[in-house]
Scaffold this motif. Structure first.
Motif, PDB file in Angstrom:
ATOM      1  N   PRO A  40       0.831  -1.205   0.000  1.00  0.00           N
ATOM      2  CA  PRO A  40       0.000   0.000   0.000  1.00  0.00           C
ATOM      3  C   PRO A  40       0.866   1.255   0.000  1.00  0.00           C
ATOM      4  N   GLU A  41       0.487   2.187  -0.835  1.00  0.00           N
ATOM      5  CA  GLU A  41       1.247   3.441  -0.935  1.00  0.00           C
ATOM      6  C   GLU A  41       0.877   4.368   0.207  1.00  0.00           C
ATOM      7  N   SER A  42       1.834   5.136   0.630  1.00  0.00           N
ATOM      8  CA  SER A  42       1.609   6.133   1.666  1.00  0.00           C
ATOM      9  C   SER A  42       2.053   7.466   1.096  1.00  0.00           C
ATOM     10  N   PRO A  43       1.377   8.531   1.446  1.00  0.00           N
ATOM     11  CA  PRO A  43       1.836   9.829   0.960  1.00  0.00           C
ATOM     12  C   PRO A  43       3.178  10.225   1.580  1.00  0.00           C
ATOM     13  N   MET A  44       3.606   9.506   2.609  1.00  0.00           N
ATOM     14  CA  MET A  44       4.856   9.829   3.299  1.00  0.00           C
ATOM     15  C   MET A  44       5.947   8.833   2.886  1.00  0.00           C
TER      16      MET A  44
ATOM     17  N   ARG B 120      13.680  11.557  13.414  1.00  0.00           N
ATOM     18  CA  ARG B 120      14.906  12.235  13.849  1.00  0.00           C
ATOM     19  C   ARG B 120      14.589  13.556  14.549  1.00  0.00           C
ATOM     20  N   ALA B 121      13.474  14.190  14.173  1.00  0.00           N
ATOM     21  CA  ALA B 121      13.069  15.460  14.782  1.00  0.00           C
ATOM     22  C   ALA B 121      12.305  15.258  16.092  1.00  0.00           C
ATOM     23  N   GLY B 122      12.156  13.994  16.529  1.00  0.00           N
ATOM     24  CA  GLY B 122      11.565  13.741  17.840  1.00  0.00           C
ATOM     25  C   GLY B 122      10.200  13.101  17.849  1.00  0.00           C
ATOM     26  N   ALA B 123       9.598  12.880  16.697  1.00  0.00           N
ATOM     27  CA  ALA B 123       8.277  12.247  16.653  1.00  0.00           C
ATOM     28  C   ALA B 123       8.388  10.766  17.023  1.00  0.00           C
TER      29      ALA B 123
ATOM     30  N   VAL C  66       4.011   9.284  13.726  1.00  0.00           N
ATOM     31  CA  VAL C  66       4.281   9.274  12.289  1.00  0.00           C
ATOM     32  C   VAL C  66       3.301   8.346  11.574  1.00  0.00           C
ATOM     33  N   ALA C  67       3.019   7.190  12.164  1.00  0.00           N
ATOM     34  CA  ALA C  67       2.075   6.247  11.549  1.00  0.00           C
ATOM     35  C   ALA C  67       0.692   6.875  11.416  1.00  0.00           C
ATOM     36  N   THR C  68       0.273   7.588  12.440  1.00  0.00           N
ATOM     37  CA  THR C  68      -1.032   8.259  12.391  1.00  0.00           C
ATOM     38  C   THR C  68      -1.042   9.330  11.308  1.00  0.00           C
ATOM     39  N   ALA C  69       0.020  10.128  11.246  1.00  0.00           N
ATOM     40  CA  ALA C  69       0.102  11.191  10.237  1.00  0.00           C
ATOM     41  C   ALA C  69       0.134  10.628   8.818  1.00  0.00           C
ATOM     42  N   ALA C  70       0.791   9.472   8.650  1.00  0.00           N
ATOM     43  CA  ALA C  70       0.915   8.867   7.322  1.00  0.00           C
ATOM     44  C   ALA C  70      -0.289   8.008   6.966  1.00  0.00           C
ATOM     45  N   GLY C  71      -1.081   7.650   7.973  1.00  0.00           N
ATOM     46  CA  GLY C  71      -2.222   6.782   7.721  1.00  0.00           C
ATOM     47  C   GLY C  71      -1.829   5.357   7.387  1.00  0.00           C
TER      48      GLY C  71
ATOM     49  N   PRO D 105       0.019   1.477   9.082  1.00  0.00           N
ATOM     50  CA  PRO D 105       0.255   0.761  10.341  1.00  0.00           C
ATOM     51  C   PRO D 105       1.639   1.078  10.909  1.00  0.00           C
ATOM     52  N   CYS D 106       1.767   0.966  12.225  1.00  0.00           N
ATOM     53  CA  CYS D 106       3.042   1.237  12.904  1.00  0.00           C
ATOM     54  C   CYS D 106       4.170   0.369  12.350  1.00  0.00           C
ATOM     55  N   GLU D 107       3.844  -0.867  11.948  1.00  0.00           N
ATOM     56  CA  GLU D 107       4.869  -1.783  11.443  1.00  0.00           C
ATOM     57  C   GLU D 107       5.575  -1.213  10.213  1.00  0.00           C
ATOM     58  N   ARG D 108       4.842  -0.515   9.370  1.00  0.00           N
ATOM     59  CA  ARG D 108       5.448   0.064   8.167  1.00  0.00           C
ATOM     60  C   ARG D 108       6.427   1.175   8.553  1.00  0.00           C
ATOM     61  N   VAL D 109       6.088   1.966   9.555  1.00  0.00           N
ATOM     62  CA  VAL D 109       6.953   3.061   9.997  1.00  0.00           C
ATOM     63  C   VAL D 109       8.169   2.506  10.738  1.00  0.00           C
ATOM     64  N   GLU D 110       7.974   1.460  11.536  1.00  0.00           N
ATOM     65  CA  GLU D 110       9.074   0.887  12.329  1.00  0.00           C
ATOM     66  C   GLU D 110      10.240   0.448  11.454  1.00  0.00           C
ATOM     67  N   ARG D 111       9.938  -0.082  10.261  1.00  0.00           N
ATOM     68  CA  ARG D 111      11.015  -0.531   9.360  1.00  0.00           C
ATOM     69  C   ARG D 111      11.993   0.593   9.061  1.00  0.00           C
ATOM     70  N   PHE D 112      11.470   1.789   8.844  1.00  0.00           N
ATOM     71  CA  PHE D 112      12.305   2.928   8.485  1.00  0.00           C
ATOM     72  C   PHE D 112      12.788   3.698   9.710  1.00  0.00           C
ATOM     73  N   ALA D 113      12.058   3.574  10.813  1.00  0.00           N
ATOM     74  CA  ALA D 113      12.382   4.333  12.017  1.00  0.00           C
ATOM     75  C   ALA D 113      13.521   3.722  12.811  1.00  0.00           C
ATOM     76  N   TYR D 114      13.702   2.406  12.739  1.00  0.00           N
ATOM     77  CA  TYR D 114      14.664   1.721  13.602  1.00  0.00           C
ATOM     78  C   TYR D 114      16.066   2.333  13.558  1.00  0.00           C
ATOM     79  N   PRO D 115      16.684   2.542  12.388  1.00  0.00           N
ATOM     80  CA  PRO D 115      18.044   3.112  12.405  1.00  0.00           C
ATOM     81  C   PRO D 115      18.090   4.517  13.002  1.00  0.00           C
ATOM     82  N   VAL D 116      17.037   5.293  12.808  1.00  0.00           N
ATOM     83  CA  VAL D 116      17.007   6.646  13.351  1.00  0.00           C
ATOM     84  C   VAL D 116      16.805   6.608  14.867  1.00  0.00           C
ATOM     85  N   LEU D 117      15.978   5.689  15.344  1.00  0.00           N
ATOM     86  CA  LEU D 117      15.800   5.533  16.793  1.00  0.00           C
ATOM     87  C   LEU D 117      17.112   5.108  17.450  1.00  0.00           C
TER      88      LEU D 117
END
Length: 196
Positions: free
Chosen positions: A48-52, A62-65, A70-75, A77-89
């Motif tokens: 599924p495509e996300s606008p983000m 990285r800016a603290g979200a 981020v998952a809510t803003a992008a619409g 699931p959290c799992e999709r954001v976690e893949r990209f968030a892990y290295p930044v976290l």
């Protein structure tokens, strides 16, 4: 197999290993993929495509979200954001650890002790529980790292913020708010002011 089925055989690299066969229906999508005509495939069915985009996801993290924000803003699931968030976290965690080894700067100059040592001594003198401490860091709008110390004292949730200046000997941190200033004060017997 008939004309509408393709058989895929997988052989292992090791001798004596079992060979496996799978049969796949030869539908329009598989034919397009075999011809290299991938643009005909509907990519929304693949993921599924996300606008983000991933880069924007990482910039927000990285800016603290949080991942949830981020998952809510992008619409998505959290799992999709976690893949990209892990290295930044992980990067944020490393910067928070670096800040604990940095030297706090007061009006009279940098302390020889680290921020972690100063905070530990201040908490001990003031009767705060070090078990309630949580560290975080994120990159501020000015590009500098902001470090946050979060703790509970009684019923209140407190936060102190510093700017991290990486450098020799783990760098320095400068206070951004009253809580941060009070925690690195050379006279920790002074009660911590409450910010309403």
């Amino acid at each position: 197999a008939d004309d509408r089925t393709i058989i895929v055989e997988i052989t292992a690299q090791q001798s004596g290993a079992r060979r496996e066969q799978f049969s796949l229906p030869l539908d329009e999508k598989l034919q397009a993929a075999m011809r290299g005509d991938l643009p005909r495939l509907d990519h929304s069915e693949i993921e599924p495509e996300s606008p983000m985009r991933p880069r924007e996801i990482q910039a927000r993290i990285r800016a603290g979200a949080s991942v949830e924000q981020v998952a809510t803003a992008a619409g998505v699931p959290c799992e999709r954001v976690e893949r990209f968030a892990y290295p930044v976290l992980m990067e944020r965690s490393q910067m928070a650890q670096l800040a604990q080894r940095a030297h706090p700067v007061r009006a009279d100059g940098p302390d020889l002790r680290t921020l972690e040592v100063v905070i530990t001594e201040t908490f001990r003198c003031r009767g705060h529980d070090l078990g309630t401490v949580g560290w975080d860091a994120w990159r501020g709008q000015d590009g500098k790292w902001v470090v946050q110390l979060r703790w509970r004292a009684g019923r209140s949730e407190n936060r102190a913020h510093w700017t991290l200046h990486p450098g020799a000997h783990c760098g320095t941190v400068t206070a951004l708010d009253d809580h941060a200033t009070d925690l690195i004060d050379p006279q920790p017997a002074v009660p911590l002011r409450t910010v309403r």
